[in-house]
Design a protein around this motif. Structure first.
Motif, PDB file in Angstrom:
ATOM      1  N   GLY A   1       0.825  -1.203   0.000  1.00 14.90           N
ATOM      2  CA  GLY A   1       0.000   0.000   0.000  1.00 14.90           C
ATOM      3  C   GLY A   1       0.858   1.251   0.000  1.00 14.90           C
ATOM      4  O   GLY A   1       1.888   1.308   0.664  1.00 14.90           O
ATOM      5  N   GLU A   2       0.409   2.259  -0.728  1.00 15.34           N
ATOM      6  CA  GLU A   2       1.180   3.490  -0.859  1.00 15.34           C
ATOM      7  C   GLU A   2       0.247   4.700  -0.790  1.00 15.34           C
ATOM      8  O   GLU A   2      -0.884   4.651  -1.291  1.00 15.34           O
ATOM      9  N   ILE A   3       0.735   5.754  -0.177  1.00 16.12           N
ATOM     10  CA  ILE A   3       0.013   7.022  -0.123  1.00 16.12           C
ATOM     11  C   ILE A   3       0.708   8.001  -1.057  1.00 16.12           C
ATOM     12  O   ILE A   3       1.910   8.231  -0.933  1.00 16.12           O
ATOM     13  N   ILE A   4      -0.024   8.565  -1.997  1.00 16.70           N
ATOM     14  CA  ILE A   4       0.556   9.504  -2.950  1.00 16.70           C
ATOM     15  C   ILE A   4       0.999  10.772  -2.229  1.00 16.70           C
ATOM     16  O   ILE A   4       0.247  11.375  -1.467  1.00 16.70           O
ATOM     17  N   ASP A   5       2.258  11.160  -2.464  1.00 18.02           N
ATOM     18  CA  ASP A   5       2.800  12.387  -1.870  1.00 18.02           C
ATOM     19  C   ASP A   5       3.841  12.940  -2.844  1.00 18.02           C
ATOM     20  O   ASP A   5       4.942  12.394  -2.965  1.00 18.02           O
ATOM     21  N   GLN A   6       3.496  14.009  -3.531  1.00 20.30           N
ATOM     22  CA  GLN A   6       4.360  14.545  -4.562  1.00 20.30           C
ATOM     23  C   GLN A   6       5.685  15.050  -4.010  1.00 20.30           C
ATOM     24  O   GLN A   6       6.692  15.096  -4.712  1.00 20.30           O
ATOM     25  N   THR A   7       5.743  15.423  -2.734  1.00 20.15           N
ATOM     26  CA  THR A   7       6.983  15.955  -2.161  1.00 20.15           C
ATOM     27  C   THR A   7       8.073  14.900  -2.061  1.00 20.15           C
ATOM     28  O   THR A   7       9.247  15.241  -1.891  1.00 20.15           O
ATOM     29  N   VAL A   8       7.723  13.636  -2.184  1.00 18.36           N
ATOM     30  CA  VAL A   8       8.720  12.575  -2.103  1.00 18.36           C
ATOM     31  C   VAL A   8       9.756  12.721  -3.205  1.00 18.36           C
ATOM     32  O   VAL A   8      10.949  12.461  -3.008  1.00 18.36           O
ATOM     33  N   VAL A   9       9.322  13.152  -4.395  1.00 17.85           N
ATOM     34  CA  VAL A   9      10.231  13.265  -5.530  1.00 17.85           C
ATOM     35  C   VAL A   9      11.327  14.278  -5.236  1.00 17.85           C
ATOM     36  O   VAL A   9      12.509  14.037  -5.485  1.00 17.85           O
ATOM     37  N   SER A  10      10.948  15.426  -4.703  1.00 13.06           N
ATOM     38  CA  SER A  10      11.934  16.485  -4.436  1.00 13.06           C
ATOM     39  C   SER A  10      12.765  16.206  -3.190  1.00 13.06           C
ATOM     40  O   SER A  10      13.934  16.580  -3.124  1.00 13.06           O
ATOM     41  N   MET A  11      12.191  15.511  -2.202  1.00 13.23           N
ATOM     42  CA  MET A  11      12.907  15.244  -0.951  1.00 13.23           C
ATOM     43  C   MET A  11      13.803  14.024  -1.045  1.00 13.23           C
ATOM     44  O   MET A  11      14.751  13.892  -0.276  1.00 13.23           O
ATOM     45  N   GLY A  12      13.533  13.109  -1.972  1.00  9.59           N
ATOM     46  CA  GLY A  12      14.331  11.895  -2.090  1.00  9.59           C
ATOM     47  C   GLY A  12      14.231  11.010  -0.864  1.00  9.59           C
ATOM     48  O   GLY A  12      15.237  10.480  -0.384  1.00  9.59           O
ATOM     49  N   VAL A  13      13.026  10.842  -0.337  1.00 10.87           N
ATOM     50  CA  VAL A  13      12.819  10.078   0.892  1.00 10.87           C
ATOM     51  C   VAL A  13      13.152   8.609   0.660  1.00 10.87           C
ATOM     52  O   VAL A  13      12.770   8.024  -0.347  1.00 10.87           O
ATOM     53  N   LEU A  14      13.880   7.982   1.577  1.00 17.27           N
ATOM     54  CA  LEU A  14      14.141   6.545   1.518  1.00 17.27           C
ATOM     55  C   LEU A  14      12.866   5.793   1.875  1.00 17.27           C
ATOM     56  O   LEU A  14      12.089   6.220   2.711  1.00 17.27           O
ATOM     57  N   GLY A  15      12.665   4.659   1.249  1.00 13.78           N
ATOM     58  CA  GLY A  15      11.447   3.899   1.486  1.00 13.78           C
ATOM     59  C   GLY A  15      10.268   4.436   0.707  1.00 13.78           C
ATOM     60  O   GLY A  15       9.140   4.233   1.107  1.00 13.78           O
ATOM     61  N   ALA A  16      10.569   5.150  -0.398  1.00  8.30           N
ATOM     62  CA  ALA A  16       9.510   5.678  -1.255  1.00  8.30           C
ATOM     63  C   ALA A  16       9.656   5.107  -2.652  1.00  8.30           C
ATOM     64  O   ALA A  16      10.668   4.494  -2.982  1.00  8.30           O
ATOM     65  N   ARG A  17       8.641   5.312  -3.465  1.00  7.40           N
ATOM     66  CA  ARG A  17       8.672   4.850  -4.838  1.00  7.40           C
ATOM     67  C   ARG A  17       8.335   5.997  -5.775  1.00  7.40           C
ATOM     68  O   ARG A  17       7.598   6.909  -5.404  1.00  7.40           O
ATOM     69  N   ARG A  18       8.883   5.918  -6.974  1.00  6.89           N
ATOM     70  CA  ARG A  18       8.529   6.874  -8.018  1.00  6.89           C
ATOM     71  C   ARG A  18       7.750   6.151  -9.104  1.00  6.89           C
ATOM     72  O   ARG A  18       8.195   5.131  -9.625  1.00  6.89           O
ATOM     73  N   ILE A  19       6.585   6.687  -9.430  1.00 11.72           N
ATOM     74  CA  ILE A  19       5.769   6.139 -10.500  1.00 11.72           C
ATOM     75  C   ILE A  19       5.623   7.238 -11.544  1.00 11.72           C
ATOM     76  O   ILE A  19       4.899   8.200 -11.326  1.00 11.72           O
ATOM     77  N   ASN A  20       6.364   7.083 -12.653  1.00 13.04           N
ATOM     78  CA  ASN A  20       6.438   8.145 -13.655  1.00 13.04           C
ATOM     79  C   ASN A  20       6.889   9.436 -12.981  1.00 13.04           C
ATOM     80  O   ASN A  20       7.954   9.483 -12.395  1.00 13.04           O
ATOM     81  N   ASP A  21       6.069  10.481 -12.999  1.00 15.02           N
ATOM     82  CA  ASP A  21       6.419  11.742 -12.352  1.00 15.02           C
ATOM     83  C   ASP A  21       5.739  11.895 -11.000  1.00 15.02           C
ATOM     84  O   ASP A  21       5.695  12.994 -10.439  1.00 15.02           O
ATOM     85  N   THR A  22       5.213  10.823 -10.475  1.00 11.87           N
ATOM     86  CA  THR A  22       4.488  10.872  -9.208  1.00 11.87           C
ATOM     87  C   THR A  22       5.263  10.132  -8.129  1.00 11.87           C
ATOM     88  O   THR A  22       5.768   9.040  -8.362  1.00 11.87           O
ATOM     89  N   GLY A  23       5.364  10.740  -6.971  1.00 11.75           N
ATOM     90  CA  GLY A  23       6.034  10.085  -5.846  1.00 11.75           C
ATOM     91  C   GLY A  23       5.023   9.528  -4.870  1.00 11.75           C
ATOM     92  O   GLY A  23       3.924  10.064  -4.710  1.00 11.75           O
ATOM     93  N   SER A  24       5.371   8.431  -4.215  1.00 10.37           N
ATOM     94  CA  SER A  24       4.477   7.833  -3.226  1.00 10.37           C
ATOM     95  C   SER A  24       5.278   7.298  -2.064  1.00 10.37           C
ATOM     96  O   SER A  24       6.409   6.847  -2.220  1.00 10.37           O
ATOM     97  N   LEU A  25       4.688   7.364  -0.874  1.00  8.66           N
ATOM     98  CA  LEU A  25       5.292   6.807   0.331  1.00  8.66           C
ATOM     99  C   LEU A  25       4.800   5.380   0.515  1.00  8.66           C
ATOM    100  O   LEU A  25       3.598   5.130   0.502  1.00  8.66           O
ATOM    101  N   VAL A  26       5.710   4.441   0.685  1.00 10.86           N
ATOM    102  CA  VAL A  26       5.339   3.046   0.933  1.00 10.86           C
ATOM    103  C   VAL A  26       4.937   2.922   2.399  1.00 10.86           C
ATOM    104  O   VAL A  26       5.735   3.182   3.293  1.00 10.86           O
TER     105      VAL A  26
END
Length: 472
Positions: A240-265
């Motif tokens: 399960g993942e919660i969409i959070d666009q700030t993940v892309v710019s922050m480079g959070v560990l334990g996150a995923r990138r889907i195309n141009d969308t970031g999500s927190l696992v």
């Protein structure tokens, strides 16, 4: 198959399914389970690789007129080396099912590793002079060509079987930023009245129906509802993942990138396919044998229950299981028919006037729990896991999920006939919030460190606590 009225058209077309239109009936589950299909494709690839390597080695031996015994000896070493290397280098992985280029590259890497191992083994065994260089080189080239051709030919079959992405992805839009991922199911949560309410077991069951057979679930929602969705997903035994666009710019560990969308696992199923298979095989073997062995006892207890008041033998109650799904649990009836509490709002006490004479004995000796072996065989439960609680259970004056928001994480595994909490003494009624907290902590510890040997240890430890003073 469950159906719901389709009130709003989904926003994305899946290549493997027709796009639904307004007014149609939306069938649940949304998609067929792909896990078994992926496993079948892995087995097909392994068998095909073995066949291609065997055909190549024997074919080269025939062309060069070498002794067939030498070819068979090489093959008996080469095939195990190749399969081991292929497993190590992801030649049977999700990406292999979706990319023919990656598939061929992984097969080539595995082939190089297996031939290198064979050469080193021959060198150290001082048998290199018995291997023809021409034959070895011919084998390598023939194996490479055959593997490349076979993996190219089989790719359309894999795509038809598993789809273009080899996984089912569900995107739940609950008022967050718009997300579009090709070949994913896009569902508007508001149109289908889906609410992340952990206090409503029926809503959790409804959400679970939408998530059934999904490999990944992404939720797009406002920040104030992210925690609620996270708690739902944590108990859903799913990635399960919660969409959070700030993940892309922050480079959070334990996150995923889907195309141009970031999500927190935020969650992942605690067991992989091999772990679940091992656990299920153990459940079927032990539970099936136990039902046969205990049949005389089960029939005797059933007869005694019936003779006491001519009431039903079994007591059935809805409980919440894996993936938050509701199921009916079986127990021997230990209370008078007119005073049965199917909601579980009142916990049994030491001097409970609802309990029958035979009921008091079977509760104290835990015999009343034995019909749950049928739940294990049916697949609703496992031999070992967090114990399923009645929907109306209270810790003090609060519902269990009100005491600790982590409570629903227990539902990421099948509930168990016994569990780590039970062998540690957390049994019977939960009169205080502290009693629930200790039980919950043991359950979460079990989820975090599962091994099949730990299940065996818990089962043996259970025999020491079958008779206990907390069994009212």
């Amino acid at each position: 198959m469950t159906t719901l009225d389709l009130e709003a058209q989904t926003t994305q077309n899946r290549s493997t399914l027709q796009r639904p239109v307004p007014g149609e009936r939306l069938k649940l589950p949304l998609a067929p389970a792909l896990e078994q299909r992926r496993l079948q494709c892995y087995v097909l690839l392994m068998a095909m690789d073995g066949l291609m390597i065997a055909a190549s080695v024997l074919g080269v031996s025939s062309l060069l007129h070498t002794h067939v015994g030498s070819a068979i000896r090489q093959l008996s070493l080469l095939l195990p080396f190749y399969w081991i290397a292929a497993l190590a280098f992801d030649a049977y992985s999700m990406q292999v099912l979706t990319s023919v280029r990656f598939s061929r590259r992984r097969a080539l890497v595995s082939l190089v590793a297996s031939f290198t191992t064979l050469i080193f083994l021959a060198f150290f065994a001082k048998a290199s002079d018995q291997i023809s260089r021409a034959e070895l080189g011919g084998n390598f080239l023939a194996c490479t060509m055959m593997l490349f051709m076979a993996r190219t030919w089989v790719q359309p079959l894999i795509t038809r079987r598993c789809g273009p992405t080899a996984q089912n992805v569900l995107i739940l839009d609950d008022g967050g930023m718009p997300v579009r991922i090709p070949h994913a199911w896009h569902i508007n949560a508001r149109d289908h009245r889906l609410v992340p309410n952990c206090s409503d077991p029926h809503m959790l069951d409804r959400l679970a129906m939408f998530m059934t057979n999904m490999d990944r679930v992404l939720v797009s929602c406002p920040p104030e509802r992210r925690m609620e969705w996270a708690m739902v997903l944590k108990g859903a035994s799913i990635s399960g993942e919660i969409i959070d666009q700030t993940v892309v710019s922050m480079g959070v560990l334990g996150a995923r990138r889907i195309n141009d969308t970031g999500s927190l696992v935020v969650s992942a199923g605690p067991l992989g396919i091999r772990g679940r298979a091992a656990k299920r095989l153990m459940d079927l073997a032990i539970a099936g044998g136990a039902v046969v062995f205990l049949a005389p006892l089960l029939l005797t207890v059933a007869l005694l229950i019936y003779l006491e008041d001519r009431g039903p033998v079994f007591f059935m109650q809805q409980r919440q299981g894996r993936n938050n799904r509701l199921f009916w649990i079986f127990k021997f009836r230990s209370m008078r028919v007119a005073q049965l509490d199917t909601a579980g709002a009142r916990s049994a006490s030491k001097d409970d006037d609802r309990i029958t004479r035979i009921g008091r004995f079977i509760r104290r000796t835990s015999i009343d729990e034995l019909p749950q072996l049928l739940n294990v065989i049916r697949g609703d439960m496992s031999l070992v896991g967090p114990r399923p609680h009645a929907l109306g259970s209270l810790a003090g004056s609060k519902r269990f999920w009100e005491v600790d928001p982590r409570y629903n994480q227990r539902h990421s595994l099948k509930p168990g006939l016994t569990g780590l909490a039970q062998v540690r003494g957390f049994r019977g009624a939960t009169d205080t919030e502290a009693q629930l907290s200790g039980r919950l902590q043991a359950d979460l510890e079990y989820l975090d460190g599962w091994t099949i040997w730990r299940d065996v240890q818990i089962m043996f430890a259970t025999f020491t606590v079958l008779v206990h003073d907390r069994a009212f």
